[in-house]
Design an enzyme around this catalytic site. Structure first.
Site, PDB file in Angstrom:
ATOM      1  N   CYS A 181     -12.690 -22.725  32.278  1.00  0.00           N
ATOM      2  CA  CYS A 181     -14.094 -22.983  31.949  1.00  0.00           C
ATOM      3  C   CYS A 181     -14.371 -22.600  30.499  1.00  0.00           C
ATOM      4  CB  CYS A 181     -15.011 -22.202  32.873  1.00  0.00           C
ATOM      5  SG  CYS A 181     -16.771 -22.481  32.521  1.00  0.00           S
ATOM      6  N   ASP A 283      -9.166 -37.237  31.262  1.00  0.00           N
ATOM      7  CA  ASP A 283      -9.169 -38.655  30.876  1.00  0.00           C
ATOM      8  C   ASP A 283      -8.579 -39.576  31.942  1.00  0.00           C
ATOM      9  OD1 ASP A 283     -10.352 -37.893  28.555  1.00  0.00           O
ATOM     10  OD2 ASP A 283      -8.675 -38.390  27.232  1.00  0.00           O
TER      11      ASP A 283
END
Length: 333
Positions: A181, A283
């Site tokens: 994170c 992606d």
């Protein structure tokens, strides 16, 4: 953010929320979401949004796609609203206070496993009721991992024990450690991606947790802190030697956050360096992307997050291409 008045970026959370939720017809849902969003904003603990619709109540229809888009808009203001692995459990409150629940859409559509949002290890060992609520899941979501964040090996081990001691129906299938994170509120606590700067601490956390539970312990990491410290191979090796059973790699550094292009080649380097399963992330937006990542990196699985916003059917399309070489049409195309 396109289509949003720039002045709202400096508005209060309540003002931004009113803008995002404009047009919602179910006031009970709006109130529930406001409370959860405010709690997430105040504590810095991201939330998993559960949304969907009840086909028997068209007056309460709030399509999950609409809500996901609205929550993404709120996230774009900079608030920590995180949707993990596209697990959009179909839930909508109705004015009587009941909940209408339907099977989790991503699992229903073919996702192999899902994770909860990040759960505070500190909150877990204190027995915080809101923290325990973050750990709740529907049986149809299995296999499911509860993802913990924290930086103290002893506390993380105690949190693993808490989860292991839950009744079987509430016990997760695995415990994941968030080491990726990038949000400032998290890294300022030496948690999340900040751990990538302290490899000995990573080893201590994983070893302590692995010794504290019989549940598999896994980790989600990034390539490193920034372009000058891409230590993904080193971290993957340390995770393996410390007892982790798998590693998921977001192919960007903390500095890159979600910008630019994911560096898949480094997932391949990590895969070649360890024997535990390596899951690639970053992606992957289409079935073709998933096939290409598997081929180029040799990774054992593909993890989706943002690609499933409003489109949990992407899992079904990926399975069709991977398992049957069948190209299914995109929903709504």
């Amino acid at each position: 953010m396109a289509g949003t008045d720039p002045r709202l970026r400096s508005a209060t959370p309540d003002e931004q929320f009113r803008e995002v939720t404009r047009g919602m017809v179910d006031l009970h849902v709006e109130k529930e979401l406001r409370e959860r969003l405010q709690r997430s904003y105040d504590t810095g603990v991201p939330m998993r949004v559960k949304a969907g619709f009840d086909p028997t109540r068209p007056d309460l229809h709030l399509g999950h796609t609409v809500l996901m888009n609205k929550m993404k808009q709120f996230q774009d203001f900079g608030h920590q609203v995180i949707f993990l692995i596209g697990d959009f459990t179909g839930m909508i409150g109705d004015p009587t206070g009941r909940s209408v629940t339907r099977p989790p859409l991503s699992r229903e559509q073919g996702a192999s496993a899902v994770y909860t949002e990040m759960v505070s290890s500190e909150g877990l060992i204190r027995g915080s009721q809101p923290t325990m609520e973050y750990c709740a899941f529907d049986p149809s979501e299995r296999p499911i991992g509860i993802q913990l964040f924290g930086s103290d090996p002893a506390v993380m081990a105690d949190a693993a024990r808490v989860l292991s001691d839950l009744p079987p129906e509430r016990r997760p299938d695995l415990i994941d450690i968030n080491m990726g994170c990038p949000v400032r509120k998290v890294v300022n606590r030496c948690s999340g991606a900040a751990l990538l700067q302290d490899v000995p601490r990573i080893a201590a956390i994983v070893e302590a947790m692995s010794n504290a539970t019989n549940l598999p312990v896994t980790a989600k990491i990034r390539l490193g802190w920034d372009g000058h410290s891409r230590n993904v191979v080193e971290v993957s090796r340390v995770l393996e030697s410390s007892g982790a059973k798998a590693v998921a790699i977001h192919a960007r550094t903390r500095a890159e956050k979600f910008t630019g292009h994911a560096h898949w080649e480094l997932i391949g380097e990590a895969k070649a360096a360890v024997k535990i399963p390596v899951i690639g992330n970053g992606d992957v937006r289409t079935p073709e992307d998933a096939v290409r990542m598997l081929q180029l990196t040799g990774c054992d699985g593909v993890m989706l997050g943002r690609a499933a916003f409003g489109d949990p059917w992407v899992f079904r399309r990926m399975r069709a291409l991977l398992e049957r070489a069948e190209a299914l049409a995109t929903r709504g195309a």
